[in-house]
Design an enzyme around this catalytic site. Structure first.
Site, PDB file in Angstrom:
ATOM      1  N   THR A   1       0.834  -1.212   0.000  1.00  0.00           N
ATOM      2  CA  THR A   1       0.000   0.000   0.000  1.00  0.00           C
ATOM      3  C   THR A   1       0.861   1.252   0.000  1.00  0.00           C
ATOM      4  O   THR A   1       1.829   1.338   0.759  1.00  0.00           O
ATOM      5  CB  THR A   1      -0.967   0.069   1.200  1.00  0.00           C
TER       6      THR A   1
ATOM      7  N   ASP B   1      -0.120   3.880   1.094  1.00  0.00           N
ATOM      8  CA  ASP B   1      -0.528   4.651   2.282  1.00  0.00           C
ATOM      9  C   ASP B   1       0.359   4.398   3.493  1.00  0.00           C
ATOM     10  O   ASP B   1       0.276   5.132   4.471  1.00  0.00           O
ATOM     11  CB  ASP B   1      -1.978   4.333   2.635  1.00  0.00           C
TER      12      ASP B   1
ATOM     13  N   MET C   1      -1.119  12.192  -2.380  1.00  0.00           N
ATOM     14  CA  MET C   1      -2.084  11.239  -1.836  1.00  0.00           C
ATOM     15  C   MET C   1      -1.963  11.102  -0.321  1.00  0.00           C
ATOM     16  O   MET C   1      -0.976  11.522   0.271  1.00  0.00           O
ATOM     17  CB  MET C   1      -1.901   9.888  -2.512  1.00  0.00           C
ATOM     18  N   GLY C   2      -2.977  10.500   0.271  1.00  0.00           N
ATOM     19  CA  GLY C   2      -2.971  10.273   1.724  1.00  0.00           C
ATOM     20  C   GLY C   2      -4.219  10.856   2.356  1.00  0.00           C
ATOM     21  O   GLY C   2      -4.195  11.967   2.847  1.00  0.00           O
ATOM     22  N   ARG C   3      -5.297  10.114   2.247  1.00  0.00           N
ATOM     23  CA  ARG C   3      -6.585  10.631   2.725  1.00  0.00           C
ATOM     24  C   ARG C   3      -6.626  10.650   4.258  1.00  0.00           C
ATOM     25  O   ARG C   3      -7.201  11.545   4.859  1.00  0.00           O
ATOM     26  CB  ARG C   3      -7.704   9.734   2.173  1.00  0.00           C
TER      27      ARG C   3
ATOM     28  N   GLU D   1      -3.959  15.246   0.282  1.00  0.00           N
ATOM     29  CA  GLU D   1      -5.353  15.310  -0.171  1.00  0.00           C
ATOM     30  C   GLU D   1      -6.310  15.222   1.007  1.00  0.00           C
ATOM     31  O   GLU D   1      -7.457  15.637   0.907  1.00  0.00           O
ATOM     32  CB  GLU D   1      -5.649  14.175  -1.156  1.00  0.00           C
TER      33      GLU D   1
ATOM     34  N   TYR E   1      -2.534   9.729  -9.799  1.00  0.00           N
ATOM     35  CA  TYR E   1      -2.011   8.396 -10.120  1.00  0.00           C
ATOM     36  C   TYR E   1      -0.563   8.417 -10.603  1.00  0.00           C
ATOM     37  O   TYR E   1       0.124   7.385 -10.543  1.00  0.00           O
ATOM     38  CB  TYR E   1      -2.872   7.735 -11.209  1.00  0.00           C
TER      39      TYR E   1
ATOM     40  N   GLN F   1       1.915   9.554  -9.192  1.00  0.00           N
ATOM     41  CA  GLN F   1       2.828   9.259  -8.100  1.00  0.00           C
ATOM     42  C   GLN F   1       2.886   7.773  -7.762  1.00  0.00           C
ATOM     43  O   GLN F   1       3.931   7.270  -7.369  1.00  0.00           O
ATOM     44  CB  GLN F   1       2.470  10.082  -6.857  1.00  0.00           C
ATOM     45  N   ARG F   2       1.779   7.065  -7.910  1.00  0.00           N
ATOM     46  CA  ARG F   2       1.816   5.655  -7.522  1.00  0.00           C
ATOM     47  C   ARG F   2       2.110   4.740  -8.712  1.00  0.00           C
ATOM     48  O   ARG F   2       2.220   3.524  -8.553  1.00  0.00           O
ATOM     49  CB  ARG F   2       0.526   5.245  -6.796  1.00  0.00           C
TER      50      ARG F   2
END
Lengths: 419, 419
Positions: B142, B144, B190-192, B247, B297, B299-300
């Protein structure tokens, strides 16, 4: 031949390889100590010349100068500042000459795009008009790829490689998730007036169904119904749809998609962004789950993924500028000439600045596919060599190493000047 | 020991290195032909198992499997689909067993994040509950970085490297133009729920005044006045301000910045995007010229800039999963153990899945600087090794080469099943 000093400045939006051109200029100057004494760089471009804010490049080691080749951004500072015409703004030109005289500068290297070519041309005319012996050479640079004469503009190839690679990589992401998640992905790329960078996104795929499924150019009027029909078709045929859209996408009446006059709850003008605007249309008209990305400065700063062809050419135009200057070729620009396509071969030629300044090169009509949503084979053949080869910067502790300049200032000799 | 088949599936959001784990699993299976017969991959994750849509991995050459190591996305298709609890959705579990029985599958490798760990744990319990001998191993993945027990999650290190590098590169761009152009740059990452990726942006600089000047975490309540004061201070001190924003940035009441309920001129809810929202505040409150980027996307998926540490670890957890499986260690997850910090060293250990499932690892409080706008030295020490090393994919014609799978389907033996 007597020895005189040189002035170098960066102008306009920077690129991943403008410092490679700086490296080419400076290293070439160092190879000609008989003709060229010190290189003085303008701090923040031409403003540095006007305000006598000069960086003494001779204080930088060979290692530091060499490291410029793999350092993105504008190492000496760039600026958005265009000199006006010489008739009505004579004071600025006279000031330039004063500064050049005070520091024995007789070579002027100006590294920029179309506006800078115009400035460089004006400066080149100083020699006659103000009776000061100056050789002015324009070093081409622009991610927009809109300079005439030269086959391509240094800076563009690396953005093209970055966008093509990013499109390819992100498309694999969408393709693997589309059955239960995101079906439409929108990538917004630079190019306010011309679709060169958007076209580069199309290099990611070629075969039937390969992404990107739509490229949206500024050159093709945006027709919401036609675009949505194509998006729906792509999702039905392939399960997903990848769109590369130029920031300059516009309606038939010239309105930019990103500037459609929407206001938020507070009555403020809604912020730009073609990608979110287009993604919103997809959601509204078709109901598909979407994601969008805006690469913005990331694309023109991505030195880690520079095109080797681009880096080599950026260096070569810098180097050639010095050769032209010491040969006394005033008002010239080193231009890239495509010698052969397969295998790709190029050389640098001298182009008269008068033929470069104030002319923009647009995407040829025959580079855009008839349906307006992709590129032709001719365009692919033109673009393909420009992204060839990798030129990785050295990394240290997981991050790219960049040049750290001392930026020692040259002692001021003149009174202040307000611009 | 008798030979049985293995099932492998990818789950949830994909990463730049999830296929490196697939490569690890498949190559390790191929090294144990006595115990493991064929590897069947679920097309689109667990859905492939439920619908008996299986890819016969034995049809793929060693070269293709090896190329998975440098191919981003999820090569066999991933999905967002969480199995419900076994008591109320027994039919689905019974179906899984039917499919496994029909194809002699006794090894289950599930490659995903937190939700998938939960699914894998449930599947691991089938063995006892439904009387079918199955060894289920979770392969962690992940971006995350929120899986517990493991020191870090495969996939995170490469995003971290991409964001740190992009922040560094874009910052050089802003720095060189700020005198006459853009003064504030906002990069949305990213990173909710957790600020791990935003924290990685902070690796771009460390010394006084080095960008990024602000990191905005989901863990720290967004206070517009405090943020704007810091932006203004940064512009005054350094000439510009670079912001990395998660984010998941939110106000004290839990409202996301990107979801502030604004509507456009047509009454439609304004589209998300923390970066444009924050940039708009900068313009409104301070009047500075800004630019913003949303990596999304990119970045991942950015395998071209993967962290070698991450690629190695992603492969290693896949390989270890197979070793655990053939040792009969049901309901385990290979976890990364940090053996030493300087020099960085790690090994893979087995963690009981029951301790992993349904637990999230948040950023420790002591990793966020006291003012809430940056990371502490402890955080830097934790993150630094994860972005170490480069692992470039091979390039062809200027673009990364990726694996092209045949994806030959296994003949169906069972009636259809609707999920």
């Amino acid at each position: 031949m007597a020895q005189h000093n040189a002035f170098y400045a960066q102008s306009g939006g920077v690129t991943a390889v403008i410092n490679a051109s700086a490296c080419g200029v400076i290293e070439a100057c160092r190879r000609h100590p008989d003709q060229i004494g010190k290189v003085y760089a303008g701090h923040n471009g031409i403003i540095g010349a006007l305000t006598e804010d000069l960086i003494d490049v001779s204080q930088e080691s060979d290692e530091t100068i060499s490291a410029l080749r793999h350092t993105p951004g504008g190492a000496f500072g760039s600026c958005r500042y265009k000199l006006k015409d010489i008739e009505t703004h004579r004071a600025q030109y006279e000031r330039l000459i004063e500064v050049f005289k005070a520091h024995d500068i007789r070579y002027f290297f100006y590294n920029g795009g179309g506006d800078s070519a115009d400035t460089c041309l004006k400066v080149s005319q100083l020699s006659e008009k103000l009776g000061y012996p100056l050789t002015a050479i324009h070093v081409p640079k622009t991610v927009d790829n809109d300079l005439p004469i030269t086959d391509n503009s240094p800076g563009f190839g690396s953005v093209a490689k970055y966008i093509a690679t990013s499109t390819l990589e992100a498309s694999l992401d969408i393709a693997s998730m589309c059955a239960t998640s995101t079906k439409v992905f929108v990538l917004e790329v630079m190019g306010r007036h011309a679709g060169w960078i958007a076209a580069a996104g199309a290099l990611a795929g070629n075969g039937e169904g390969e992404p990107p499924h739509l490229v949206i150019f500024p050159e093709v009027h945006f027709d919401r119904d036609r675009v949505m029909a194509r998006v729906e078709e792509s999702v039905k045929l392939y399960g997903y749809c990848v769109i590369v859209v130029s920031e300059g996408a516009r309606y038939e009446d010239g309105t930019f998609l990103a500037d459609s006059g929407n206001t938020d709850a507070f009555g403020h003008r809604q912020l730009g962004g073609v990608a979110p605007t287009l993604a919103g249309m997809v959601k509204q008209d078709l109901g598909y789950k979407y994601h969008w990305a805006v690469a913005d400065y990331l694309q023109r700063a991505a030195r880690h993924l520079a095109s080797k062809t681009d880096v080599d050419q950026a260096y070569a135009v810098g180097e050639k500028a010095v050769e032209l200057a010491i040969a006394g070729r005033n008002a010239m620009m080193p231009a890239i000439k495509r010698v052969s396509e397969t295998p790709y071969d190029w050389r640098i030629e001298a182009a008269p600045l008068a033929e470069v300044a104030n002319r923009e090169k647009y995407m040829p009509h025959e580079f855009i596919r008839e349906d307006g949503f992709g590129i032709t084979e001719a365009c692919r053949q033109y673009l393909a060599p420009l992204i060839q080869g990798e030129d990785y910067p050295p990394f240290e502790n997981g991050l790219p190493k960049v040049a750290h300049l001392k930026k020692a200032r040259v002692e001021r000799k003149l009174p202040e000047f307000t611009i």
